[in-house]
Design a protein around this motif. Structure first.
Motif, PDB file in Angstrom:
ATOM      1  N   PHE A 126       0.317  27.691  52.952  1.00  0.00           N
ATOM      2  CA  PHE A 126      -0.497  26.722  53.680  1.00  0.00           C
ATOM      3  C   PHE A 126       0.412  25.691  54.329  1.00  0.00           C
ATOM      4  CE2 PHE A 126      -2.501  22.561  53.954  1.00  0.00           C
ATOM      5  CZ  PHE A 126      -3.630  22.859  54.694  1.00  0.00           C
ATOM      6  N   SER A 127       0.181  25.446  55.617  1.00  0.00           N
ATOM      7  CA  SER A 127       0.842  24.355  56.326  1.00  0.00           C
ATOM      8  C   SER A 127      -0.160  23.807  57.328  1.00  0.00           C
ATOM      9  CB  SER A 127       2.103  24.851  57.047  1.00  0.00           C
ATOM     10  OG  SER A 127       1.754  25.656  58.154  1.00  0.00           O
ATOM     11  N   ALA A 151      -5.115  21.855  44.656  1.00  0.00           N
ATOM     12  CA  ALA A 151      -4.422  21.020  43.677  1.00  0.00           C
ATOM     13  C   ALA A 151      -2.966  21.440  43.486  1.00  0.00           C
ATOM     14  CB  ALA A 151      -5.157  21.075  42.334  1.00  0.00           C
ATOM     15  N   ARG A 152      -2.674  22.719  43.648  1.00  0.00           N
ATOM     16  CA  ARG A 152      -1.331  23.232  43.349  1.00  0.00           C
ATOM     17  C   ARG A 152      -0.414  23.397  44.556  1.00  0.00           C
ATOM     18  NH1 ARG A 152      -2.114  26.220  38.270  1.00  0.00           N
ATOM     19  NH2 ARG A 152      -3.157  24.628  37.031  1.00  0.00           N
ATOM     20  N   ILE A 153      -0.988  23.690  45.712  1.00  0.00           N
ATOM     21  CA  ILE A 153      -0.169  24.001  46.890  1.00  0.00           C
ATOM     22  C   ILE A 153       0.741  22.842  47.330  1.00  0.00           C
ATOM     23  CG2 ILE A 153      -0.561  24.187  49.410  1.00  0.00           C
ATOM     24  CD1 ILE A 153      -1.027  26.938  48.892  1.00  0.00           C
ATOM     25  N   GLY A 186       5.172  22.951  47.723  1.00  0.00           N
ATOM     26  CA  GLY A 186       5.737  22.981  49.075  1.00  0.00           C
ATOM     27  C   GLY A 186       4.962  23.845  50.042  1.00  0.00           C
ATOM     28  N   GLY A 187       3.680  24.030  49.802  1.00  0.00           N
ATOM     29  CA  GLY A 187       2.836  24.801  50.717  1.00  0.00           C
ATOM     30  C   GLY A 187       2.858  26.294  50.480  1.00  0.00           C
ATOM     31  N   HIS A 188       3.443  26.724  49.380  1.00  0.00           N
ATOM     32  CA  HIS A 188       3.565  28.156  49.124  1.00  0.00           C
ATOM     33  C   HIS A 188       3.457  28.437  47.633  1.00  0.00           C
ATOM     34  CE1 HIS A 188       5.924  31.833  48.239  1.00  0.00           C
ATOM     35  NE2 HIS A 188       5.360  32.275  49.340  1.00  0.00           N
TER      36      HIS A 188
END
Length: 186
Positions: free
Chosen positions: A38-39, A157-159, A163-165
């Motif tokens: 995710f970015s 909550a975790r991404i 760092g988006g991965h």
């Protein structure tokens, strides 16, 4: 603002619910899943595509399952509670939100229709498949809506901390993902 220039602002949770939809439905249909990224510009859910295509029937079943997984992202993003907002899902498929998934769906359904029909009835068969697999996706996404929401919230909550991965092992370690009965909707 005129309706034609309106662009829906996608929130992080909407995008992650889209990816969670792909992930949950893929697992339920027996696909091995992978990473989530995710970015601000991009998001994606990995699905391992190593099919056993020993005969035409296996190809048809694979294509059907894969199409449902592709439809699941937009359907999950359009969830309002446990119900899919059909109008929003249709809008999303015709916008950049679902464009990539829709292109893959169309290609796979054309392949499937080509395997099963003569040229003169291919469009009729294609239309039948679009309806059939969209309906199947809707049933599965609504049936598993709470799981999709739970996975999306856990990803949200975790991404950022990752760092988006999230790697495949990190995704598989999520408590919401562990609850999914792999292959239970085959």
């Amino acid at each position: 603002m005129p309706k034609s220039t309106f662009t829906r602002v996608r929130k992080k949770i909407d995008i992650l619910r889209h990816e969670a939809g792909h992930l949950v439905i893929a697992k339920l249909l027996g696909f091995e899943t992978g990473e989530i990224r995710f970015s601000q510009k991009d998001a994606g859910a990995g699905v391992t595509l190593v099919p056993d295509l020993r005969d035409i029937e296996a190809i048809k079943q694979y294509v059907a399952r894969r199409v449902v997984v592709l439809y699941a992202g937009v359907a999950a993003e359009a969830l309002r509670g446990v119900t899919i907002d059909q109008q929003q899902a249709l809008k999303d498929f015709s916008s950049e939100v679902g464009m990539n998934d829709f292109a893959k769906i169309r290609e796979l359904l054309l392949l499937l229709a080509g395997l099963e029909s003569e040229d003169d009835d291919r469009q009729k068969l294609l239309d039948k498949y679009v309806e059939q697999y969209a309906n199947r996706t809707g049933e599965l996404v609504q049936k598993h809506a709470l799981t999709i929401h739970e996975v999306a919230k856990e990803l949200a909550a975790r991404i950022p901390a990752a760092g988006g991965h999230l790697s495949q092992s990190q995704v598989d370690a999520l408590s919401s993902v562990k609850k999914i009965e792999v292959g239970s909707e085959l």
